[in-house]
Design an enzyme around this catalytic site. Sequence first.
Site, PDB file in Angstrom:
ATOM      1  N   ARG A 166      18.737  86.394 -23.617  1.00 54.39           N
ATOM      2  CA  ARG A 166      17.767  85.296 -23.597  1.00 54.39           C
ATOM      3  C   ARG A 166      17.922  84.460 -24.863  1.00 54.39           C
ATOM      4  O   ARG A 166      18.422  84.915 -25.867  1.00 54.39           O
ATOM      5  CB  ARG A 166      16.343  85.846 -23.497  1.00 54.39           C
ATOM      6  CG  ARG A 166      16.058  86.477 -22.132  1.00 54.39           C
ATOM      7  CD  ARG A 166      14.664  87.067 -22.060  1.00 54.39           C
ATOM      8  NE  ARG A 166      13.657  86.096 -22.417  1.00 54.39           N
ATOM      9  CZ  ARG A 166      12.842  86.209 -23.466  1.00 54.39           C
ATOM     10  NH1 ARG A 166      12.902  87.259 -24.246  1.00 54.39           N
ATOM     11  NH2 ARG A 166      11.953  85.278 -23.727  1.00 54.39           N
ATOM     12  N   LYS A 179      15.050  98.242 -28.679  1.00 55.03           N
ATOM     13  CA  LYS A 179      15.350  97.725 -27.338  1.00 55.03           C
ATOM     14  C   LYS A 179      16.442  98.553 -26.662  1.00 55.03           C
ATOM     15  O   LYS A 179      17.493  98.814 -27.250  1.00 55.03           O
ATOM     16  CB  LYS A 179      15.803  96.272 -27.482  1.00 55.03           C
ATOM     17  CG  LYS A 179      16.048  95.571 -26.178  1.00 55.03           C
ATOM     18  CD  LYS A 179      15.949  94.071 -26.382  1.00 55.03           C
ATOM     19  CE  LYS A 179      16.488  93.307 -25.215  1.00 55.03           C
ATOM     20  NZ  LYS A 179      16.256  91.871 -25.341  1.00 55.03           N
ATOM     21  N   ARG A 182       7.559  88.421 -32.054  1.00 52.47           N
ATOM     22  CA  ARG A 182       7.853  89.422 -33.087  1.00 52.47           C
ATOM     23  C   ARG A 182       6.581  90.153 -33.415  1.00 52.47           C
ATOM     24  O   ARG A 182       5.572  89.530 -33.711  1.00 52.47           O
ATOM     25  CB  ARG A 182       8.344  88.746 -34.371  1.00 52.47           C
ATOM     26  CG  ARG A 182       9.578  87.935 -34.199  1.00 52.47           C
ATOM     27  CD  ARG A 182      10.760  88.582 -34.913  1.00 52.47           C
ATOM     28  NE  ARG A 182      11.995  88.008 -34.422  1.00 52.47           N
ATOM     29  CZ  ARG A 182      12.530  86.876 -34.892  1.00 52.47           C
ATOM     30  NH1 ARG A 182      11.963  86.250 -35.883  1.00 52.47           N
ATOM     31  NH2 ARG A 182      13.639  86.426 -34.377  1.00 52.47           N
TER      32      ARG A 182
END
Length: 324
Positions: A122, A187, A322
Amino acid sequence: MSLRYDALKILSDGGFHSGTRLGAALGVSRTAVWKHLRALGELGLDIYAVPGKGYRLAQPVELLDAHAITAAMNDTARALLGGIAIHPRLDSTNTYLMQQAAAGLASGYACLAEYQEAGRGRRGRNWVSPFGANIYLSILWRFTLDPTQLGGLSLAVGVAMARALRAAGADGLGLKWPNDVLWQGRKVAGILLEMSGESFGASTVVVGLGVNCRMAKEAGAHISQPWTDLEEMLGRRLSRNVLAASLLNEVLPVLRNYQTQGLAPMLDEWQHYDAICGKTVTLQLPNQSITGVAAGVDRDGALLLTRDGVTQRHLAGEISLRVA
Ligand code: BTN
């Protein structure tokens, strides 16, 4: 690539294979074998050469196999699958399917690659895609919905992805809006949705799924955010073919159901995985950043952010988040 890929199929058992035997099987000289194997090494595969024994992969590799994937799928997903192709190497499975969509490819078509030369994430980021290590999967889906009605789709796919990783044994997963899959704040998987050929009342979407399975440290050094992979999470190896089947089992019905039901039936499950709800976060927009307390998502997939007692909706777009 095809000859190298054939060589890799032979080496994938993890045993030693002499240059002479490999050359005979591939129809090339021993010198050519050496050159091709060296090129595979440049893709991130560790290949040992031991005098008198031959070549061997440092670790056996389970190559992706369309038959193994479809055999591990359930009947519902198999009925929704519009076709499947495995590519040894592509620039990006998303780019490939976007191009093929225009040529009339069937809805439900799935494309996987062993290696992406230009994997995309992304917001223009790259997606690190070493050979034979992870899952790079894209699915084409045609909706009779306007693109404006697809705002919650990436969240719905995020839930499907979390279900598939849970089925593989992963516990403690979280989703970070809009659809990053996290484990202990790092992630493990991401989703890139792209539209192609949308028009009034119809949208063609390419759903790109990237799952880190066994990311080598050297490859991972190029990732710009904290990351993990499934093998670290599970403490064991896993079958990429079974995982690909599980992703298709979960994602294909979600795509079908989204057409008539939208995100609503998956909202509770999304909230269950919500990794940032109640936390102070900074939402980065193209020209400003907003700090507030994350307050979940609405049925359109918009992030709810509370600041000075006022809750505002933020739709997916060029936004990143964030945790402050
Ligand atoms: C993100 O979290 O930034 C999205 C990552 C999406 C990566 C997948 S890998 C398969 C497909 N092909 C691509 O080039 N990107 C997606």
